[in-house]
Design a protein around this motif. Structure first.
Motif, PDB file in Angstrom:
ATOM      1  N   TYR A  20       0.805  -1.144  -0.085  1.00 51.42           N
ATOM      2  CA  TYR A  20      -0.020  -0.077  -0.079  1.00 51.42           C
ATOM      3  C   TYR A  20       0.725   1.404  -0.029  1.00 51.42           C
ATOM      4  CZ  TYR A  20      -4.248  -2.746   1.014  1.00 51.42           C
ATOM      5  OH  TYR A  20      -5.099  -3.901   1.076  1.00 51.42           O
ATOM      6  N   PHE A  21       1.943   1.304   0.544  1.00 53.40           N
ATOM      7  CA  PHE A  21       2.803   2.384   0.974  1.00 53.40           C
ATOM      8  C   PHE A  21       3.377   2.642  -0.427  1.00 53.40           C
ATOM      9  CE2 PHE A  21       6.965   4.127   1.815  1.00 53.40           C
ATOM     10  CZ  PHE A  21       6.663   5.559   2.657  1.00 53.40           C
ATOM     11  N   LEU A  26       4.088   6.441  -2.557  1.00 49.38           N
ATOM     12  CA  LEU A  26       5.319   6.686  -3.423  1.00 49.38           C
ATOM     13  C   LEU A  26       5.021   6.783  -4.843  1.00 49.38           C
ATOM     14  CD1 LEU A  26       8.061   3.998  -1.935  1.00 49.38           C
ATOM     15  CD2 LEU A  26       7.768   6.593  -1.264  1.00 49.38           C
ATOM     16  N   ALA A  27       3.922   6.292  -5.360  1.00 43.79           N
ATOM     17  CA  ALA A  27       3.350   6.155  -6.630  1.00 43.79           C
ATOM     18  C   ALA A  27       3.384   7.728  -7.099  1.00 43.79           C
ATOM     19  CB  ALA A  27       2.211   5.769  -6.936  1.00 43.79           C
ATOM     20  N   GLY A  28       3.164   8.822  -6.380  1.00 47.01           N
ATOM     21  CA  GLY A  28       3.190  10.028  -7.261  1.00 47.01           C
ATOM     22  C   GLY A  28       4.370  10.780  -7.070  1.00 47.01           C
ATOM     23  N   SER A  29       5.822  10.095  -7.054  1.00 50.52           N
ATOM     24  CA  SER A  29       6.894  10.661  -6.967  1.00 50.52           C
ATOM     25  C   SER A  29       6.705  12.047  -6.340  1.00 50.52           C
ATOM     26  CB  SER A  29       7.283  10.993  -8.449  1.00 50.52           C
ATOM     27  OG  SER A  29       7.385   9.461  -9.207  1.00 50.52           O
ATOM     28  N   GLY A  30       6.282  12.050  -4.946  1.00 52.54           N
ATOM     29  CA  GLY A  30       6.182  13.229  -4.331  1.00 52.54           C
ATOM     30  C   GLY A  30       5.203  14.109  -4.207  1.00 52.54           C
ATOM     31  N   ASP A  31       4.416  13.999  -5.091  1.00 52.03           N
ATOM     32  CA  ASP A  31       2.781  14.771  -5.360  1.00 52.03           C
ATOM     33  C   ASP A  31       1.838  14.110  -4.415  1.00 52.03           C
ATOM     34  OD1 ASP A  31       0.604  15.869  -5.841  1.00 52.03           O
ATOM     35  OD2 ASP A  31       0.671  15.365  -7.980  1.00 52.03           O
ATOM     36  N   LEU A  32       1.854  14.708  -3.243  1.00 52.05           N
ATOM     37  CA  LEU A  32       1.092  14.340  -2.128  1.00 52.05           C
ATOM     38  C   LEU A  32      -0.364  14.277  -2.358  1.00 52.05           C
ATOM     39  CD1 LEU A  32       2.865  14.969   0.992  1.00 52.05           C
ATOM     40  CD2 LEU A  32       2.821  12.918  -0.043  1.00 52.05           C
ATOM     41  N   THR A  33      -0.694  15.367  -3.449  1.00 54.68           N
ATOM     42  CA  THR A  33      -2.176  15.409  -3.639  1.00 54.68           C
ATOM     43  C   THR A  33      -2.388  14.147  -4.488  1.00 54.68           C
ATOM     44  OG1 THR A  33      -2.116  17.874  -3.839  1.00 54.68           O
ATOM     45  CG2 THR A  33      -4.018  16.896  -5.087  1.00 54.68           C
ATOM     46  N   ALA A  34      -1.901  13.667  -5.334  1.00 59.95           N
ATOM     47  CA  ALA A  34      -1.781  12.361  -6.026  1.00 59.95           C
ATOM     48  C   ALA A  34      -2.038  11.432  -4.974  1.00 59.95           C
ATOM     49  CB  ALA A  34      -0.912  12.163  -6.888  1.00 59.95           C
ATOM     50  N   PHE A  39      -5.556   7.309  -2.467  1.00 57.18           N
ATOM     51  CA  PHE A  39      -6.396   6.811  -1.150  1.00 57.18           C
ATOM     52  C   PHE A  39      -7.871   6.753  -1.242  1.00 57.18           C
ATOM     53  CE2 PHE A  39      -2.698   7.551   1.977  1.00 57.18           C
ATOM     54  CZ  PHE A  39      -2.726   6.417   2.265  1.00 57.18           C
ATOM     55  N   ASP A  40      -8.360   8.036  -1.764  1.00 54.52           N
ATOM     56  CA  ASP A  40      -9.810   8.371  -1.877  1.00 54.52           C
ATOM     57  C   ASP A  40     -10.353   7.469  -3.052  1.00 54.52           C
ATOM     58  OD1 ASP A  40     -12.070   9.504  -1.139  1.00 54.52           O
ATOM     59  OD2 ASP A  40     -11.809  11.133  -2.525  1.00 54.52           O
ATOM     60  N   ALA A  41      -9.447   7.046  -4.135  1.00 48.88           N
ATOM     61  CA  ALA A  41     -10.041   6.175  -5.167  1.00 48.88           C
ATOM     62  C   ALA A  41      -9.914   4.913  -4.939  1.00 48.88           C
ATOM     63  CB  ALA A  41      -9.293   6.700  -6.491  1.00 48.88           C
ATOM     64  N   SER A  42      -9.102   4.414  -3.704  1.00 49.60           N
ATOM     65  CA  SER A  42      -9.076   2.863  -3.551  1.00 49.60           C
ATOM     66  C   SER A  42     -10.125   2.208  -3.128  1.00 49.60           C
ATOM     67  CB  SER A  42      -7.833   2.854  -2.500  1.00 49.60           C
ATOM     68  OG  SER A  42      -7.520   1.583  -1.786  1.00 49.60           O
ATOM     69  N   ASP A  43     -10.139   0.755  -3.666  1.00 53.38           N
ATOM     70  CA  ASP A  43     -11.024  -0.033  -3.255  1.00 53.38           C
ATOM     71  C   ASP A  43     -10.923  -0.510  -1.778  1.00 53.38           C
ATOM     72  OD1 ASP A  43     -12.419   0.344  -5.503  1.00 53.38           O
ATOM     73  OD2 ASP A  43     -11.459  -1.592  -6.576  1.00 53.38           O
ATOM     74  N   ASP A  44      -9.768  -0.479  -1.283  1.00 59.05           N
ATOM     75  CA  ASP A  44      -9.225  -1.070  -0.091  1.00 59.05           C
ATOM     76  C   ASP A  44      -9.268   0.015   1.199  1.00 59.05           C
ATOM     77  OD1 ASP A  44      -8.723  -3.538  -1.004  1.00 59.05           O
ATOM     78  OD2 ASP A  44      -6.543  -3.330  -1.375  1.00 59.05           O
ATOM     79  N   PHE A  45      -9.330   1.322   0.878  1.00 57.72           N
ATOM     80  CA  PHE A  45      -9.297   2.297   1.845  1.00 57.72           C
ATOM     81  C   PHE A  45     -10.772   3.005   1.704  1.00 57.72           C
ATOM     82  CE2 PHE A  45      -5.211   1.417   1.439  1.00 57.72           C
ATOM     83  CZ  PHE A  45      -4.465   1.553   2.990  1.00 57.72           C
ATOM     84  N   ASP A  65      -7.526  -4.824   7.566  1.00 57.42           N
ATOM     85  CA  ASP A  65      -6.710  -5.326   8.395  1.00 57.42           C
ATOM     86  C   ASP A  65      -6.144  -4.527   9.676  1.00 57.42           C
ATOM     87  OD1 ASP A  65      -7.517  -7.916   7.469  1.00 57.42           O
ATOM     88  OD2 ASP A  65      -5.825  -7.671   6.042  1.00 57.42           O
ATOM     89  N   GLN A  66      -6.821  -3.361   9.831  1.00 62.71           N
ATOM     90  CA  GLN A  66      -6.207  -2.188  10.859  1.00 62.71           C
ATOM     91  C   GLN A  66      -4.833  -1.695  10.096  1.00 62.71           C
ATOM     92  OE1 GLN A  66      -6.648  -2.689  14.862  1.00 62.71           O
ATOM     93  NE2 GLN A  66      -8.014  -4.442  14.565  1.00 62.71           N
ATOM     94  N   ILE A  67      -4.848  -1.442   8.868  1.00 60.04           N
ATOM     95  CA  ILE A  67      -3.778  -0.796   8.064  1.00 60.04           C
ATOM     96  C   ILE A  67      -4.604   0.447   7.542  1.00 60.04           C
ATOM     97  CG2 ILE A  67      -2.320  -0.660   6.134  1.00 60.04           C
ATOM     98  CD1 ILE A  67      -2.038  -3.756   6.436  1.00 60.04           C
TER      99      ILE A  67
END
Length: 156
Positions: A20-21, A26-34, A39-45, A65-67
Motif C-alpha cells: 500500500y505504501f 510513493l507512486a506520485g513521486s512526491g505529489d502528495l495530492t496524488a 487513497f480516495d479512489a482505492s477500493d481497499d481504503f 486489517d487495521q492498516i
C-alpha cells in the motif's frame, strides 16, 4: 484485499502495508495530492475524512486489517507527508524494522537508524530515496503503544 489476523503483524500484513505504501504514498513521486486522490479512489481504503483550509490539507482513511492511511500537506509543525499506519502489533519496533527492510528490498545497508524525537521517542528506521525520505517507526505518543507509522516525506 489482504485479510490476515491483526494481533501481531504477520508477514502478510507487513507485505500488505509495504505494498500500500509503495502503491499510494510513493507512486506520485512526491505529489502528495496524488497520494490523497489514490487513497480516495482505492477500493481497499474507505471512510475518508478530508479537510482543506487554505494551504492546509489533511486526509485520513480506514483500510483493511487495521492498516490505515493519511496525508498531511501545509502544516507548520510537521513536513508534508503520506503515511500508512499499522495498528495492533505486539512488538512495534520489530514490525517497523521488518517493514523498513521490505521497503529497502532486503538491503539492510540502505536502512539507517533515526534517534527518537517528537511522536517517535524510540526512534525508527530511515531510507533515503532520490524523491525523499521514508521513515518507519513506532508511534510513541497517543492512545495506543502498538502503532507503526510508515511515513514518506517528499524532497520537493
Amino acid at each position: 484485499m489482504h485479510t490476515v489476523g491483526a494481533t501481531q503483524p504477520s508477514d502478510a500484513r507487513q507485505n500488505a502495508a509495504a505494498e500500500y505504501f509503495r502503491d499510494i504514498c510513493l507512486a506520485g513521486s512526491g505529489d502528495l495530492t496524488a497520494a490523497l486522490q489514490a487513497f480516495d479512489a482505492s477500493d481497499d481504503f474507505g471512510n475518508p475524512r478530508i479537510s482543506k483550509a487554505g494551504a492546509l490539507t489533511y486526509g485520513s482513511f480506514t483500510g483493511p486489517d487495521q492498516i490505515n492511511g493519511s496525508v498531511k500537506i501545509g502544516f507548520d509543525e510537521i513536513a508534508d507527508h503520506c503515511s500508512i499506519i499499522v495498528k495492533n502489533g505486539d512488538d512495534p519496533m520489530r514490525t517497523a524494522q521488518a517493514i523498513a527492510l521490505l521497503l529497502a528490498d532486503g538491503d539492510d545497508g540502505a536502512v539507517g537508524s533515526q534517534p527518537g524525537f517528537g511522536d517517535y521517542p524510540q526512534g525508527g528506521f530511515v531510507i533515503e530515496e532520490q524523491s525523499g525520505a521514508i521513515f518507519v517507526a513506532p508511534l510513541g505518543t497517543g492512545a495506543s503503544a502498538d502503532i507503526v507509522h510508515i511515513n514518506y516525506f517528499p524532497a520537493n
